[in-house]
Motif scaffolding. Structure first.
Motif, PDB file in Angstrom:
ATOM      1  N   ILE A 106       0.859  -1.185   0.000  1.00 11.54           N
ATOM      2  CA  ILE A 106       0.000   0.000   0.000  1.00 11.54           C
ATOM      3  C   ILE A 106       0.896   1.236   0.000  1.00 11.54           C
ATOM      4  N   PHE A 107       0.582   2.189  -0.845  1.00 12.79           N
ATOM      5  CA  PHE A 107       1.303   3.461  -0.814  1.00 12.79           C
ATOM      6  C   PHE A 107       0.682   4.313   0.289  1.00 12.79           C
ATOM      7  N   TYR A 108       1.505   4.679   1.274  1.00  8.91           N
ATOM      8  CA  TYR A 108       1.036   5.431   2.435  1.00  8.91           C
ATOM      9  C   TYR A 108       1.778   6.759   2.465  1.00  8.91           C
ATOM     10  N   LYS A 109       1.032   7.836   2.594  1.00 11.85           N
ATOM     11  CA  LYS A 109       1.638   9.171   2.575  1.00 11.85           C
ATOM     12  C   LYS A 109       2.223   9.514   3.943  1.00 11.85           C
ATOM     13  N   VAL A 110       3.490   9.897   3.927  1.00 10.16           N
ATOM     14  CA  VAL A 110       4.176  10.371   5.124  1.00 10.16           C
ATOM     15  C   VAL A 110       4.788  11.719   4.753  1.00 10.16           C
ATOM     16  N   GLY A 111       4.216  12.786   5.297  1.00  7.84           N
ATOM     17  CA  GLY A 111       4.669  14.126   4.917  1.00  7.84           C
ATOM     18  C   GLY A 111       4.323  14.392   3.466  1.00  7.84           C
ATOM     19  N   ASP A 112       5.350  14.669   2.663  1.00  9.36           N
ATOM     20  CA  ASP A 112       5.141  14.939   1.243  1.00  9.36           C
ATOM     21  C   ASP A 112       5.484  13.734   0.366  1.00  9.36           C
ATOM     22  N   ALA A 113       5.905  12.648   0.985  1.00  8.46           N
ATOM     23  CA  ALA A 113       6.324  11.467   0.231  1.00  8.46           C
ATOM     24  C   ALA A 113       5.387  10.291   0.483  1.00  8.46           C
ATOM     25  N   PHE A 114       5.437   9.339  -0.414  1.00 11.86           N
ATOM     26  CA  PHE A 114       4.678   8.106  -0.252  1.00 11.86           C
ATOM     27  C   PHE A 114       5.659   6.969  -0.035  1.00 11.86           C
ATOM     28  N   GLN A 171       5.912   2.591   0.586  1.00 13.29           N
ATOM     29  CA  GLN A 171       5.170   1.349   0.416  1.00 13.29           C
ATOM     30  C   GLN A 171       5.192   0.578   1.725  1.00 13.29           C
ATOM     31  N   LEU A 172       3.998   0.169   2.159  1.00 14.15           N
ATOM     32  CA  LEU A 172       3.864  -0.591   3.393  1.00 14.15           C
ATOM     33  C   LEU A 172       3.058  -1.852   3.125  1.00 14.15           C
ATOM     34  N   PRO A 173       3.357  -2.894   3.893  1.00 20.86           N
ATOM     35  CA  PRO A 173       2.486  -4.067   3.816  1.00 20.86           C
ATOM     36  C   PRO A 173       1.082  -3.688   4.296  1.00 20.86           C
ATOM     37  N   LEU A 174       0.099  -4.427   3.862  1.00 20.42           N
ATOM     38  CA  LEU A 174      -1.297  -4.137   4.164  1.00 20.42           C
ATOM     39  C   LEU A 174      -1.545  -3.963   5.666  1.00 20.42           C
ATOM     40  N   GLU A 175      -1.038  -4.886   6.467  1.00 21.75           N
ATOM     41  CA  GLU A 175      -1.284  -4.828   7.917  1.00 21.75           C
ATOM     42  C   GLU A 175      -0.698  -3.573   8.548  1.00 21.75           C
ATOM     43  N   LYS A 176       0.515  -3.191   8.136  1.00 19.56           N
ATOM     44  CA  LYS A 176       1.136  -1.979   8.698  1.00 19.56           C
ATOM     45  C   LYS A 176       0.344  -0.737   8.295  1.00 19.56           C
ATOM     46  N   ALA A 177      -0.129  -0.709   7.065  1.00 14.25           N
ATOM     47  CA  ALA A 177      -0.922   0.430   6.609  1.00 14.25           C
ATOM     48  C   ALA A 177      -2.207   0.524   7.420  1.00 14.25           C
ATOM     49  N   GLN A 178      -2.863  -0.610   7.650  1.00 13.62           N
ATOM     50  CA  GLN A 178      -4.089  -0.614   8.448  1.00 13.62           C
ATOM     51  C   GLN A 178      -3.808  -0.134   9.871  1.00 13.62           C
ATOM     52  N   THR A 179      -2.698  -0.574  10.439  1.00 14.02           N
ATOM     53  CA  THR A 179      -2.330  -0.164  11.795  1.00 14.02           C
ATOM     54  C   THR A 179      -2.104   1.344  11.863  1.00 14.02           C
ATOM     55  N   ARG A 180      -1.396   1.871  10.874  1.00 14.79           N
ATOM     56  CA  ARG A 180      -1.137   3.317  10.862  1.00 14.79           C
ATOM     57  C   ARG A 180      -2.423   4.130  10.716  1.00 14.79           C
ATOM     58  N   VAL A 181      -3.310   3.661   9.880  1.00 12.59           N
ATOM     59  CA  VAL A 181      -4.576   4.358   9.692  1.00 12.59           C
ATOM     60  C   VAL A 181      -5.384   4.334  10.984  1.00 12.59           C
ATOM     61  N   GLU A 182      -5.423   3.193  11.662  1.00 11.71           N
ATOM     62  CA  GLU A 182      -6.163   3.085  12.925  1.00 11.71           C
ATOM     63  C   GLU A 182      -5.558   4.001  13.995  1.00 11.71           C
ATOM     64  N   LYS A 183      -4.232   4.061  14.059  1.00  6.95           N
ATOM     65  CA  LYS A 183      -3.578   4.957  15.028  1.00  6.95           C
ATOM     66  C   LYS A 183      -3.885   6.415  14.712  1.00  6.95           C
ATOM     67  N   ALA A 184      -3.885   6.753  13.433  1.00  9.50           N
ATOM     68  CA  ALA A 184      -4.197   8.129  13.028  1.00  9.50           C
ATOM     69  C   ALA A 184      -5.638   8.471  13.392  1.00  9.50           C
ATOM     70  N   LYS A 185      -6.556   7.523  13.192  1.00 11.21           N
ATOM     71  CA  LYS A 185      -7.960   7.756  13.543  1.00 11.21           C
ATOM     72  C   LYS A 185      -8.117   7.956  15.049  1.00 11.21           C
TER      73      LYS A 185
END
Length: 127
Positions: free
Chosen positions: A62-70, A72-86
């Motif tokens: 998954i391409f995950y935006k961090v600052g101005d860059a994207f 690539q993260l595995p699906l589970e890490k991307a889901q974890t980051r999104v949940e933490k952000a929420k």
């Protein structure tokens, strides 16, 4: 007679301080409400993103935006980051809501006092 009474009310230094305090609080509430709205929109964006990630293929990064860059993260890490952000946004929204309520309560007290003294000669309502 009412017009004469309104003109006869003298504004003391204390009254002016209360009026200024009300104005400052009003400006602060407006800024907090804008931030609250932005955070709610960000939360909706993250909710949509979480739904999209759930539909993604587990093998593809998954391409995950961090600052101005994207990155690539595995699906589970991307889901974890999104949940933490929420969760972080939820906490921030709760703090904003609490601050807005506290300030509005203080403004209500000032309104009551100022309208009690000045009546119709002062307008403290939003346009």
């Amino acid at each position: 007679l009412q017009r004469e009474e309104e003109r006869g009310v003298e504004v003391t230094w204390e009254d002016q301080k209360h009026i200024n305090q009300f104005s400052k609080l009003n400006t602060r509430v407006e800024r907090l409400e804008e931030e609250y709205k932005r955070q709610k929109e960000e939360k909706e964006y993250l909710d949509d993103l979480a739904m999209e990630i759930e539909l993604a293929d587990e093998d593809e990064p998954i391409f995950y935006k961090v600052g101005d860059a994207f990155i690539q993260l595995p699906l589970e890490k991307a889901q974890t980051r999104v949940e933490k952000a929420k969760e972080s946004i939820d906490e921030h929204v709760e703090k904003l809501d609490s601050q807005i309520s506290a300030i509005q309560s203080e403004m209500d007290g000032l309104k009551k006092m100022l309208y009690g003294k000045f009546g119709q000669a002062i307008n403290l309502e939003k346009s």
